[in-house]
Design a protein around this motif. Structure first.
Motif, PDB file in Angstrom:
ATOM      1  N   PHE A 122       0.707  -1.452   0.183  1.00  0.00           N
ATOM      2  CA  PHE A 122       0.000  -0.034  -0.069  1.00  0.00           C
ATOM      3  C   PHE A 122       1.023   1.276   0.105  1.00  0.00           C
ATOM      4  O   PHE A 122       0.374   2.245  -0.319  1.00  0.00           O
ATOM      5  CB  PHE A 122      -1.094  -0.032   1.092  1.00  0.00           C
ATOM      6  CG  PHE A 122      -2.028  -0.978   1.081  1.00  0.00           C
ATOM      7  CD1 PHE A 122      -2.993  -1.253  -0.007  1.00  0.00           C
ATOM      8  CD2 PHE A 122      -2.046  -2.206   1.751  1.00  0.00           C
ATOM      9  CE1 PHE A 122      -3.944  -2.040  -0.286  1.00  0.00           C
ATOM     10  CE2 PHE A 122      -3.017  -3.130   1.307  1.00  0.00           C
ATOM     11  CZ  PHE A 122      -4.057  -3.065   0.532  1.00  0.00           C
ATOM     12  N   GLU A 129      11.989  -0.588   3.191  1.00  0.00           N
ATOM     13  CA  GLU A 129      10.825  -0.886   3.910  1.00  0.00           C
ATOM     14  C   GLU A 129      10.947  -2.508   4.117  1.00  0.00           C
ATOM     15  O   GLU A 129      10.613  -3.005   5.123  1.00  0.00           O
ATOM     16  CB  GLU A 129       9.529  -0.630   3.165  1.00  0.00           C
ATOM     17  CG  GLU A 129       9.313   0.699   3.292  1.00  0.00           C
ATOM     18  CD  GLU A 129      10.030   1.602   2.320  1.00  0.00           C
ATOM     19  OE1 GLU A 129      10.888   0.996   1.250  1.00  0.00           O
ATOM     20  OE2 GLU A 129      10.343   2.738   2.281  1.00  0.00           O
ATOM     21  N   ILE A 150      16.261  -6.285  -0.758  1.00  0.00           N
ATOM     22  CA  ILE A 150      16.507  -5.443   0.130  1.00  0.00           C
ATOM     23  C   ILE A 150      16.199  -3.993  -0.325  1.00  0.00           C
ATOM     24  O   ILE A 150      16.881  -3.398  -1.260  1.00  0.00           O
ATOM     25  CB  ILE A 150      18.228  -5.409   0.427  1.00  0.00           C
ATOM     26  CG1 ILE A 150      18.581  -6.783   1.112  1.00  0.00           C
ATOM     27  CG2 ILE A 150      18.412  -4.377   1.533  1.00  0.00           C
ATOM     28  CD1 ILE A 150      19.809  -6.766   1.441  1.00  0.00           C
ATOM     29  N   THR A 151      15.034  -3.478   0.205  1.00  0.00           N
ATOM     30  CA  THR A 151      14.678  -2.044   0.122  1.00  0.00           C
ATOM     31  C   THR A 151      14.659  -1.710   1.571  1.00  0.00           C
ATOM     32  O   THR A 151      14.611  -2.411   2.596  1.00  0.00           O
ATOM     33  CB  THR A 151      13.285  -1.874  -0.679  1.00  0.00           C
ATOM     34  OG1 THR A 151      12.285  -2.225   0.265  1.00  0.00           O
ATOM     35  CG2 THR A 151      13.146  -2.530  -2.068  1.00  0.00           C
ATOM     36  N   TYR A 192      22.476   0.505   1.274  1.00  0.00           N
ATOM     37  CA  TYR A 192      22.124  -1.032   1.190  1.00  0.00           C
ATOM     38  C   TYR A 192      23.341  -1.731   1.606  1.00  0.00           C
ATOM     39  O   TYR A 192      22.959  -2.890   2.129  1.00  0.00           O
ATOM     40  CB  TYR A 192      21.848  -1.418  -0.249  1.00  0.00           C
ATOM     41  CG  TYR A 192      20.536  -1.043  -0.711  1.00  0.00           C
ATOM     42  CD1 TYR A 192      19.484  -1.000   0.312  1.00  0.00           C
ATOM     43  CD2 TYR A 192      20.416  -0.226  -1.939  1.00  0.00           C
ATOM     44  CE1 TYR A 192      18.342  -0.390  -0.051  1.00  0.00           C
ATOM     45  CE2 TYR A 192      19.145   0.525  -2.366  1.00  0.00           C
ATOM     46  CZ  TYR A 192      17.984   0.147  -1.477  1.00  0.00           C
ATOM     47  OH  TYR A 192      16.655   0.663  -1.887  1.00  0.00           O
ATOM     48  N   MET A 194       7.911  11.881   0.147  1.00  0.00           N
ATOM     49  CA  MET A 194       8.137  10.581   0.966  1.00  0.00           C
ATOM     50  C   MET A 194       9.550  10.610   1.532  1.00  0.00           C
ATOM     51  O   MET A 194       9.777  10.120   2.881  1.00  0.00           O
ATOM     52  CB  MET A 194       8.454   9.470  -0.220  1.00  0.00           C
ATOM     53  CG  MET A 194       8.788   8.041   0.231  1.00  0.00           C
ATOM     54  SD  MET A 194       8.678   6.790  -0.920  1.00  0.00           S
ATOM     55  CE  MET A 194      10.544   6.886  -1.349  1.00  0.00           C
ATOM     56  N   PHE A 240      14.037  -1.446  -8.783  1.00  0.00           N
ATOM     57  CA  PHE A 240      13.153  -1.645  -7.528  1.00  0.00           C
ATOM     58  C   PHE A 240      13.926  -1.038  -6.276  1.00  0.00           C
ATOM     59  O   PHE A 240      14.255  -1.596  -5.235  1.00  0.00           O
ATOM     60  CB  PHE A 240      13.389  -3.239  -7.207  1.00  0.00           C
ATOM     61  CG  PHE A 240      12.200  -3.843  -6.124  1.00  0.00           C
ATOM     62  CD1 PHE A 240      11.053  -3.058  -6.140  1.00  0.00           C
ATOM     63  CD2 PHE A 240      12.595  -4.618  -5.244  1.00  0.00           C
ATOM     64  CE1 PHE A 240      10.102  -3.526  -5.130  1.00  0.00           C
ATOM     65  CE2 PHE A 240      11.781  -4.917  -4.196  1.00  0.00           C
ATOM     66  CZ  PHE A 240      10.513  -4.422  -4.188  1.00  0.00           C
ATOM     67  N   THR A 241      13.923   0.446  -6.392  1.00  0.00           N
ATOM     68  CA  THR A 241      14.523   1.071  -5.229  1.00  0.00           C
ATOM     69  C   THR A 241      13.771   2.556  -5.581  1.00  0.00           C
ATOM     70  O   THR A 241      13.562   2.917  -6.687  1.00  0.00           O
ATOM     71  CB  THR A 241      16.198   1.214  -5.320  1.00  0.00           C
ATOM     72  OG1 THR A 241      16.445   1.876  -4.125  1.00  0.00           O
ATOM     73  CG2 THR A 241      16.530   1.840  -6.647  1.00  0.00           C
ATOM     74  N   LEU A 289      10.555  10.026   5.533  1.00  0.00           N
ATOM     75  CA  LEU A 289      11.541   9.050   6.149  1.00  0.00           C
ATOM     76  C   LEU A 289      12.422   9.831   7.052  1.00  0.00           C
ATOM     77  O   LEU A 289      12.999   9.252   7.847  1.00  0.00           O
ATOM     78  CB  LEU A 289      12.266   8.508   4.908  1.00  0.00           C
ATOM     79  CG  LEU A 289      11.624   7.486   3.991  1.00  0.00           C
ATOM     80  CD1 LEU A 289      12.514   7.280   2.961  1.00  0.00           C
ATOM     81  CD2 LEU A 289      11.243   6.236   5.059  1.00  0.00           C
TER      82      LEU A 289
END
Lengths: 236, 103
Positions: free
Chosen positions: A19, A112, A109-110, A82, A169, A50-51, A173
């Motif tokens: 979500f 979240e 590995i992200t 990372y 965002m 994917f980041t 963070l």
């Protein structure tokens, strides 16, 4: 049986992350496609990278027509964080995990997913990680796909408003972490000030954004490491 | 940028995103000893996020006043620990609303 249970548990734990990724992925898709990157390539970015932060920076530099070397170096610096997560992760995964399974675990590995996996009690198995990453990966890619193609139908005013989403965002963070730790507040503060100085100083403002971020990051993190070294504790 | 160059850039990005995730998992079995290096690595995400967020956020949408309104909303919501989704979506809504209301 147990294998499947682990996978299912991972799948369940990944649901809240989906979500978060869907709308942010959507905003990334809109922003990158509106900047002129063909939609299918925007989707390719999400599928292969994917980041969040690294992708946005990379896409911004692609749009600006930066040289590949600069894009690679900047993205690498942004993704250096990372290393610490991966190191911490290496203590938690099933010992002697085969290399191919490790590659999948590494890709997962992200910020979240790492947090969710770290909070899990006991050993983190390959099946658990596979389950955990499935939903968020799908959500991130689907969000990007919808966003990238939505630029054709979405009113321009809404598209342009979405430019702020990923930056918001970042704020979401930083601020909670800065509230918890003076050191984090100082590090983030120095980095912000340095980056503003680069932006407003004649001559310095000609430096491309990738290098500015790299310089500010190294400066601020080094300051933090020197003045607020962290004592021995967990790697997270 | 041509399609070929863009694809090359995307794969370069994918590679430099994958390496920091994979290398420690594959080759390190014990944590780094130096507390300075570990601290440096620990602070990197916050430094990156700070430099990326500011002043970039102010130029992320066309009207800098709308960006400012969205930024304030994001800061306030983030201060009260609202999640990533709430903060992002609200910032977008505020920017959009600003554009509609202030013409």
């Amino acid at each position: 049986m147990n294998t499947l249970n682990q996978f299912n548990q991972g799948l369940r734990d990944g649901v809240p992350v989906i979500f978060g990724y869907l709308p942010v992925g959507f905003a990334f898709g809109v922003t990158a496609a509106a900047g002129g990157i063909p939609p299918w390539l925007v989707v390719l970015i999400s599928l292969t990278n994917f980041t969040s932060a690294g992708q946005l920076m990379g896409a911004t530099l692609i749009i600006a027509g930066a040289p590949i070397f600069e894009i690679a170096v900047t993205t690498l610096i942004i993704n250096i964080r990372y290393v610490i997560m991966s190191m911490s992760f290496s203590q938690r995964i099933t010992p002697n995990m085969p290399i191919l399974e490790k590659m999948v675990a590494a890709f997962a590995i992200t910020d979240e997913i790492f947090t969710v996996a770290s909070l899990k009690k006991g050993e983190v198995s390959f099946n658990y990680i596979s389950g955990l990453v499935t939903g968020p990966y799908f959500g991130w890619s689907l969000g990007t796909l919808l966003g990238a193609y939505a630029t054709k139908i979405l009113p321009l005013a809404i598209q342009q408003s979405m430019g702020i989403a990923l930056y918001a965002m970042f704020i979401a963070l930083i601020i909670p972490a800065a509230r918890e730790s003076l050191a984090v507040m100082v590090v983030a503060g120095i980095s912000v000030c340095a980056s503003i100085i680069f932006k407003v100083t004649p001559l310095l403002d000609t430096l491309s954004s990738g290098y500015v971020i790299m310089i500010c990051t190294i400066l601020a993190a080094a300051f933090g490491a020197y003045f607020f070294p962290r004592e021995e504790e967990d790697l997270t | 940028m041509s399609i070929q160059t863009t694809i090359l850039a995307i794969f370069a990005m994918a590679l430099v995103t994958f390496i920091p995730r994979f290398a420690p998992l594959a080759f390190f079995n014990k944590p780094i000893e130096s507390k300075y290096i570990r601290s440096f690595l620990h602070y990197i995400p916050f430094a990156v996020l700070g430099a990326m967020a500011f002043p970039g956020i102010l130029f992320s949408v066309q009207d800098i006043r709308a960006a400012l309104a969205g930024t304030c909303a994001a800061i306030i919501l983030a201060f009260f620990n609202k999640g990533i989704m709430t903060v992002s979506v609200c910032a977008v809504v505020i920017v959009y609303a600003f554009g509609v209301l202030v013409k």
